[in-house]
Write an enzyme that holds these catalytic residues in place. Structure first.
Site, PDB file in Angstrom:
ATOM      1  CG  LEU A   6      -1.913  -1.153   1.332  1.00 35.87           C
ATOM      2  CD1 LEU A   6      -2.854  -0.929   2.511  1.00 35.87           C
ATOM      3  CD2 LEU A   6      -2.709  -1.336   0.035  1.00 35.87           C
ATOM      4  CD  GLN A  79      -6.843   4.439  -1.548  1.00 33.25           C
ATOM      5  OE1 GLN A  79      -5.676   4.685  -1.282  1.00 33.25           O
ATOM      6  NE2 GLN A  79      -7.762   4.234  -0.615  1.00 33.25           N
ATOM      7  N   GLY A  84      -8.981   5.148   2.937  1.00 34.44           N
ATOM      8  CA  GLY A  84      -8.713   4.119   3.937  1.00 34.44           C
ATOM      9  C   GLY A  84      -7.997   2.903   3.376  1.00 34.44           C
ATOM     10  CB  THR A  85      -5.914   0.379   5.146  1.00 40.55           C
ATOM     11  OG1 THR A  85      -6.846   0.337   6.239  1.00 40.55           O
ATOM     12  CG2 THR A  85      -4.728   1.225   5.567  1.00 40.55           C
ATOM     13  CG  HIS A 311      29.254  29.379   3.949  1.00 41.53           C
ATOM     14  ND1 HIS A 311      30.284  29.233   3.062  1.00 41.53           N
ATOM     15  CD2 HIS A 311      28.186  29.790   3.205  1.00 41.53           C
ATOM     16  CE1 HIS A 311      29.870  29.554   1.850  1.00 41.53           C
ATOM     17  NE2 HIS A 311      28.601  29.881   1.903  1.00 41.53           N
TER      18      HIS A 311
HETATM   19  P1  TTP Z   1      -1.659   5.524   7.299  1.00 43.85           P
HETATM   20  O1  TTP Z   1      -0.338   5.735   7.963  1.00 43.85           O
HETATM   21  O2  TTP Z   1      -2.817   5.156   8.128  1.00 43.85           O
HETATM   22  O3  TTP Z   1      -2.059   6.795   6.446  1.00 43.85           O
HETATM   23  P2  TTP Z   1      -1.131   7.709   5.580  1.00 43.85           P
HETATM   24  O4  TTP Z   1      -0.006   6.928   4.986  1.00 43.85           O
HETATM   25  O5  TTP Z   1      -1.958   8.453   4.595  1.00 43.85           O
HETATM   26  O6  TTP Z   1      -0.469   8.695   6.648  1.00 43.85           O
HETATM   27  P3  TTP Z   1      -1.130   9.843   7.575  1.00 43.85           P
HETATM   28  O7  TTP Z   1      -1.880   9.114   8.647  1.00 43.85           O
HETATM   29  O8  TTP Z   1       0.066  10.569   8.115  1.00 43.85           O
HETATM   30  O9  TTP Z   1      -1.981  10.708   6.698  1.00 43.85           O
HETATM   31  O10 TTP Z   1      -1.507   4.416   6.180  1.00 43.85           O
HETATM   32  C1  TTP Z   1      -0.976   3.137   6.371  1.00 43.85           C
HETATM   33  C2  TTP Z   1      -0.588   2.583   5.031  1.00 43.85           C
HETATM   34  O11 TTP Z   1      -1.686   2.506   4.145  1.00 43.85           O
HETATM   35  C3  TTP Z   1       0.442   3.419   4.320  1.00 43.85           C
HETATM   36  O12 TTP Z   1       1.323   2.556   3.665  1.00 43.85           O
HETATM   37  C4  TTP Z   1      -0.360   4.196   3.295  1.00 43.85           C
HETATM   38  C5  TTP Z   1      -1.505   3.279   2.985  1.00 43.85           C
HETATM   39  N1  TTP Z   1      -2.770   3.950   2.680  1.00 43.85           N
HETATM   40  C6  TTP Z   1      -3.270   3.904   1.386  1.00 43.85           C
HETATM   41  O13 TTP Z   1      -2.626   3.346   0.487  1.00 43.85           O
HETATM   42  N2  TTP Z   1      -4.479   4.486   1.127  1.00 43.85           N
HETATM   43  C7  TTP Z   1      -5.208   5.105   2.093  1.00 43.85           C
HETATM   44  O14 TTP Z   1      -6.326   5.601   1.804  1.00 43.85           O
HETATM   45  C8  TTP Z   1      -4.658   5.177   3.431  1.00 43.85           C
HETATM   46  C9  TTP Z   1      -5.425   5.873   4.519  1.00 43.85           C
HETATM   47  C10 TTP Z   1      -3.442   4.567   3.668  1.00 43.85           C
END
Ligand code: TTP
Length: 400
Positions: A6, A79, A84-85, A311
């Site tokens: 991700l 995406q 979200g994840t 410097h």
């Molecule tokens: P997070 O650390 O929860 O989210 P983020 O990477 O956007 O960071 P922040 O909270 O500082 O805004 O994400 C965990 C992992 O998931 C990271 O590898 C990024 C990925 N991710 C996505 O690919 N898409 C998403 O919508 C989110 C929220 C996360």
């Protein structure tokens, strides 16, 4: 086995370092953090990857291409908005037909653990025993079976944290399709995994090493951990009367000039000039095309490419973006006189020593002084002899 990484998130906590790049492209030992993760997976025998990209996806695509230069086969899924994840994982629906590994792109894992997790029985979650579980999602277990997954809280129910590494089966996509938005307005992978918890099917795999890289100060720890394994090598030129202690890597076209003293581990990229009479202490990474000049001292810092520290400068425990210029005598403090934890805005770095987070293209006037915990936005211009503290927005003209 395929490995889905991700990499679509913006990384808001990393701002302003993520103004112009996704978090996963931030460097550890001068290489994007996602490259280290991919290399661990390659060492574990995995060659097929799907990167889920979105925010500044061009940076990832341009650097990695189809993966062939890295000994990997990389496909991309997109995406479009960061919801979200679970939503990010949903981007690979239809692209995987068998058990697959899923890794958050913003963490450090070793090959042995990736190999161990990929050999577990799906669905399985990588977990890590943390000394500060209050900073992470925590899980409870009975034996190896997960009995609960809990949001980050100041009173965690244990010390086992969800490491953001999973072995999953394609049935997860059916579960995701029925998810509802969480309270914070995201589709959460942990909500999907609760389905497995309720049927008693989710097991754990204990990771031996792990580090997440969500906050700028995590970059310093992860960079230092990477540099512990650095093999020193001099591919550039070292003039007479230079002292190199510990592991030092010097890239092609770079020169270390007379009188410079380096205590590794330290990695210096290509086409850099260091010295004369510079002092660099570990664990420090300096990107390509940087200049660290006369009487400038760096310690435990990450410097992105094309930055000039020419410097009488001091930079300690800091992360500095690309194309910055430090005017003569400008310095970053990294310790409070009362020795209390350094606060970066309203966030506690939980470090007694931390300097600043500096975005890309920041210009420091001569003799400007930066207080610990400052976050300086990309493109900011600091007037000469200015005291800088707190949070400064992108493109601000600061001081007289
Ligand atoms: P997070 O650390 O929860 O989210 P983020 O990477 O956007 O960071 P922040 O909270 O500082 O805004 O994400 C965990 C992992 O998931 C990271 O590898 C990024 C990925 N991710 C996505 O690919 N898409 C998403 O919508 C989110 C929220 C996360």
């Amino acid at each position: 086995m395929e490995c889905v990484i991700l990499a679509a998130g913006e990384g808001k906590r990393m701002r302003p370092l993520t103004t112009s790049r996704p978090k996963v492209m931030l460097p550890l030992a001068n290489r994007p953090m996602i490259e280290h993760l991919m290399n661990s997976a390659i060492k574990a025998g995995i060659t097929d990857f799907i990167f889920v990209v979105g925010y500044h996806e061009e940076a990832v695509r341009e650097y990695f291409g189809d993966g062939s230069e890295f000994g990997a086969n990389i496909r991309y899924a997109v995406q479009r908005s960061q919801r979200g994840t679970a939503d990010a994982l949903n981007a690979v629906k239809g692209l995987v037909s068998d058990d697959f590994l899923l890794l958050n792109g913003d963490m450090v894992m070793n090959a042995e653990d990736i190999s161990g997790l990929s050999g577990a029985v799906s669905p399985c979650m990588g977990v890590f025993k943390s000394s500060h579980p209050q900073d992470y999602g925590v899980i409870t277990t009975e034996g190896k079976r997960v009995t609960g997954i809990f949001e980050k809280t100041s009173e965690p129910k244990g010390d086992l944290i969800n490491a953001g590494a999973y072995l999953l089966e394609p049935g997860i996509f059916g579960i995701i399709s029925n998810l509802e938005l969480s309270e914070r307005g995201e589709f959460e992978l942990t909500d999907a995994l609760m389905e497995y918890v309720s049927t008693g099917n989710l097991t754990t795999y204990a990771l031996s090493e792990w580090g997440d890289v969500g906050e700028p100060w995590n970059l310093l720890d992860a960079n230092a951990a990477m540099l512990e394994n650095l093999e020193g090598n001099i591919e550039g030129e070292v003039e007479d009367f230079v002292v190199l202690k510990g592991a030092v890597y010097l890239g092609k076209g770079s020169t270390i000039r007379s009188g410079t003293y380096i205590e590794g581990p330290c990695v210096i990229g290509e086409n850099c000039t260091v010295g004369p009479h510079a002092y660099i202490r570990g664990a420090t990474s300096i990107g390509d095309n940087c200049h660290v000049g006369h009487s400038s001292e760096l310690k435990n810092s990450v410097i992105l490419p094309d930055t000039k520290i020419p410097h009488f400068n001091y930079i300690g425990d800091s992360v500095i973006g690309s194309k910055c210029n430090f005017g003569a005598g400008s310095k970053i403090a990294n310790l409070r006189h009362d020795k209390r934890d350094i606060m970066a805005g309203d966030r506690n770095t939980k470090r007694r020593k931390f300097g600043a987070v500096v975005g890309d293209g920041v210009l420091f006037g001569i003799n400007s002084s930066v207080n610990p915990g400052a976050i300086i936005g990309s493109g900011a211009a600091i007037a000469p002899c200015t005291l800088v503290e707190g949070k400064i927005s992108d493109n601000t003209k600061y001081g007289r």
